[in-house]
Motif scaffolding. Structure first.
Motif, short mmCIF file in Angstrom:
data_model
loop_
_atom_site.label_atom_id
_atom_site.label_comp_id
_atom_site.label_asym_id
_atom_site.label_seq_id
_atom_site.Cartn_x
_atom_site.Cartn_y
_atom_site.Cartn_z
N HIS A 46 0.82 -1.21 0.00
CA HIS A 46 0.00 0.00 0.00
C HIS A 46 0.86 1.26 0.00
O HIS A 46 0.51 2.28 -0.61
CB HIS A 46 -0.92 -0.02 1.23
N THR A 47 2.00 1.21 0.69
CA THR A 47 2.89 2.37 0.75
C THR A 47 3.36 2.78 -0.64
O THR A 47 3.31 3.95 -1.02
CB THR A 47 4.10 2.07 1.64
N LEU A 48 3.80 1.79 -1.43
CA LEU A 48 4.30 2.09 -2.78
C LEU A 48 3.18 2.59 -3.67
O LEU A 48 3.37 3.53 -4.46
CB LEU A 48 4.96 0.84 -3.37
N LEU A 49 1.98 1.99 -3.55
CA LEU A 49 0.85 2.44 -4.35
C LEU A 49 0.48 3.88 -4.02
O LEU A 49 0.15 4.67 -4.90
CB LEU A 49 -0.35 1.51 -4.12
N THR A 50 0.57 4.24 -2.72
CA THR A 50 0.28 5.61 -2.31
C THR A 50 1.30 6.57 -2.89
O THR A 50 0.95 7.67 -3.35
CB THR A 50 0.27 5.71 -0.78
N TYR A 54 -1.31 5.05 -7.93
CA TYR A 54 -2.02 4.04 -8.72
C TYR A 54 -2.87 3.16 -7.81
O TYR A 54 -2.62 3.05 -6.60
CB TYR A 54 -1.02 3.13 -9.45
N GLU A 55 -3.87 2.52 -8.45
CA GLU A 55 -4.57 1.42 -7.80
C GLU A 55 -3.86 0.14 -8.16
O GLU A 55 -3.19 0.05 -9.20
CB GLU A 55 -6.03 1.35 -8.29
N VAL A 60 -0.56 -4.41 -11.39
CA VAL A 60 -0.28 -5.85 -11.33
C VAL A 60 -0.63 -6.50 -12.67
O VAL A 60 -1.74 -6.34 -13.19
CB VAL A 60 -1.06 -6.51 -10.18
N ALA A 61 0.35 -7.20 -13.23
CA ALA A 61 0.23 -7.91 -14.51
C ALA A 61 0.00 -6.97 -15.69
O ALA A 61 -0.24 -7.44 -16.81
CB ALA A 61 -0.88 -8.97 -14.44
N ARG A 62 0.07 -5.66 -15.46
CA ARG A 62 -0.15 -4.71 -16.53
C ARG A 62 1.11 -3.89 -16.86
O ARG A 62 1.27 -3.42 -17.97
CB ARG A 62 -1.30 -3.76 -16.18
N LYS A 63 1.93 -3.69 -15.87
CA LYS A 63 3.15 -2.89 -16.08
C LYS A 63 4.35 -3.64 -15.52
O LYS A 63 4.23 -4.51 -14.65
CB LYS A 63 3.03 -1.52 -15.40
N CYS A 64 5.51 -3.27 -16.07
CA CYS A 64 6.77 -3.81 -15.57
C CYS A 64 7.41 -2.80 -14.62
O CYS A 64 7.12 -1.59 -14.66
CB CYS A 64 7.74 -4.09 -16.72
N LEU A 65 8.28 -3.31 -13.77
CA LEU A 65 8.96 -2.45 -12.81
C LEU A 65 9.69 -1.31 -13.51
O LEU A 65 9.59 -0.15 -13.09
CB LEU A 65 9.95 -3.28 -11.98
N GLN A 66 10.38 -1.64 -14.61
CA GLN A 66 11.17 -0.62 -15.27
C GLN A 66 10.32 0.49 -15.90
O GLN A 66 10.81 1.60 -16.17
CB GLN A 66 12.10 -1.23 -16.32
N GLU A 67 9.02 0.20 -16.12
CA GLU A 67 8.13 1.23 -16.66
C GLU A 67 7.82 2.30 -15.62
O GLU A 67 7.34 3.39 -15.97
CB GLU A 67 6.83 0.60 -17.15
N LEU A 68 8.06 1.99 -14.35
CA LEU A 68 7.83 2.97 -13.30
C LEU A 68 9.00 3.96 -13.19
O LEU A 68 8.88 4.97 -12.50
CB LEU A 68 7.64 2.28 -11.95
N ARG A 100 5.39 9.10 -11.04
CA ARG A 100 4.05 8.87 -10.52
C ARG A 100 3.01 8.93 -11.65
O ARG A 100 3.30 9.35 -12.78
CB ARG A 100 3.72 9.92 -9.46
N LYS A 101 1.78 8.57 -11.30
CA LYS A 101 0.70 8.58 -12.27
C LYS A 101 0.42 9.99 -12.78
O LYS A 101 0.08 10.18 -13.96
CB LYS A 101 -0.56 7.99 -11.63
#
Length: 395
Positions: A46-50, A54-55, A60-68, A100-101
């Protein structure tokens, strides 16, 4: 003890010992996520999502770590971090910037561990991310301070170079001026001496019937003598400066040294009373000619400018400062109006008592010699009461 030692403590509520591990994971002060070896995200706390805005279903299963990461971070992760993980199963404290988003960025420090299955094949990557926003600001401030310090250092170096150049120019100018003064005074001395001789011969052989002639002759003779005195003084200043540059430093016993100077003064001036007190500093390490010239000029001035209303009293003493020796010469003479003449006191040819014969070079020479020795001169004076010169010399 005020309470019985066998008194039982309150019964512990065992619910306090039961930690919710899922809650600890979700609300940890750092970001956690797990991804597949190719970077596909499978779990985020939850901390990272905050942090990211993002929700969970958006990632999950939609993006890769490196895309962040920012573009530079993606390249670094794929070309450096991912191969390093495969090689040594972990990486530590790598700095990245998350996007961030809403498009804003967040600087983080990443630790990653590669998990393998029983066949040693890559299974997943566990990521821990620390918010280093404050640290990044501090680093940027340090960097700015470093850049400013380097710029100031460069400016100081340029200023020092300019100062050295100016000092060299001033040294050359002073040397040229000394040479000019010495040459000019030397070349002028002979013609003026010839004029004085011719004038004496004229006085001896010529007869003047004008009643004002005697006064004019006397004025002309005084002017000639004044010119000669000025030329000789200029020659003495430059010549003494050149001689002192070649003289070595010596340890001087101040009492006998000063007594010799007093004896060298004009016999009629011995009516003055001298008090010598060198108990604080009985000896001084300095070039003898310099010290002799300083004291001789101050002592002779103390007698020359004595008050006509009282017997001259001159006191010479020493004192020990923190890092300097102080020589004081005090008299009870005519005194100097420092409010009026203080700024001109050590200028060449400046005289403050026209009724007393003098060249106006004594104090100039004293100040020049003291500064050459790395010291300074301070003056206290009151008109009709006397003057005290304090010479501060480094030790």
């Amino acid at each position: 003890m005020s309470e019985p030692e066998d008194e039982l403590l309150p019964e512990l509520d065992l619910r306090l010992t039961q930690e919710n591990l899922e809650d600890l994971y979700e609300h940890a002060p750092c970001g956690y996520c797990t991804c597949l070896p190719d970077g596909t995200l499978v779990k985020l706390n939850h901390t990272l999502l905050t942090w990211l805005g993002y929700e969970v279903q958006e990632l999950v299963a939609r993006k890769c770590l490196q895309e962040l990461f920012t573009i530079g971070g993606r390249l670094h992760y794929e070309m450096h971090c991912a191969p390093l993980l495969l090689l040594q199963d972990q990486v530590r404290e790598i700095s990245y910037t998350l996007r961030r988003k809403d498009g804003s960025t967040l600087p983080v420090l990443m630790n990653a561990v590669l998990l393998r299955d029983i066949d040693k094949q890559p299974l997943a990557v566990r990521i821990t991310l620390f918010d280093i926003t404050d640290r990044r600001k501090y680093e940027q401030e340090l960097l700015r301070a470093k850049v400013q310090a380097e710029e100031q250092s460069k400016q100081l170096a340029r200023a020092n170079e300019l100062l050295v150049t100016k000092n060299e120019q001033l040294t050359r100018i002073n040397s040229d001026l000394d040479s000019f003064v010495y040459t000019a005074s030397h070349d002028l001395k002979q013609p003026v001496t010839n004029m004085a001789g011719l004038f004496q011969e004229l006085k001896r052989t010529a007869t003047f019937h004008d009643p004002d002639a005697a006064g004019m002759m006397s004025m002309f003779e005084e002017a000639l003598q004044q010119i000669l005195g000025t030329i000789e003084g200029l020659t003495e200043v430059v010549q003494q400066q050149r001689e002192l540059e070649q003289v070595s430093v010596d340890v001087v016993e101040l009492r006998p040294f000063t007594e010799d100077i007093i004896r060298s003064l004009h016999p009629s001036e011995h009516e003055a009373g001298f008090t010598l007190d060198f108990s604080a500093v009985p000896r001084l390490r300095m070039a003898r000619p310099s010290l002799h010239s300083m004291l001789y000029n101050l002592l002779s001035n103390a007698l020359k400018y004595a008050s006509p209303d009282r017997r001259p009293q001159v006191r010479v003493s020493t004192a020990q400062g923190d890092k300097e020796v102080i020589i004081s010469v005090q008299d009870n003479g005519r005194g100097i109006d420092l409010a009026r003449h203080g700024s001109e006191l050590f200028q060449l040819f400046r005289r403050f008592h026209p009724e007393v014969v003098g060249s106006g070079m004594g104090l100039y020479l004293v100040n020049r010699l003291v500064h050459q020795a790395g010291g300074r001169v301070e003056v206290e004076s009151e008109v009709s009461s006397g003057t005290t010169f304090h010479i501060f010399l480094p030790q």
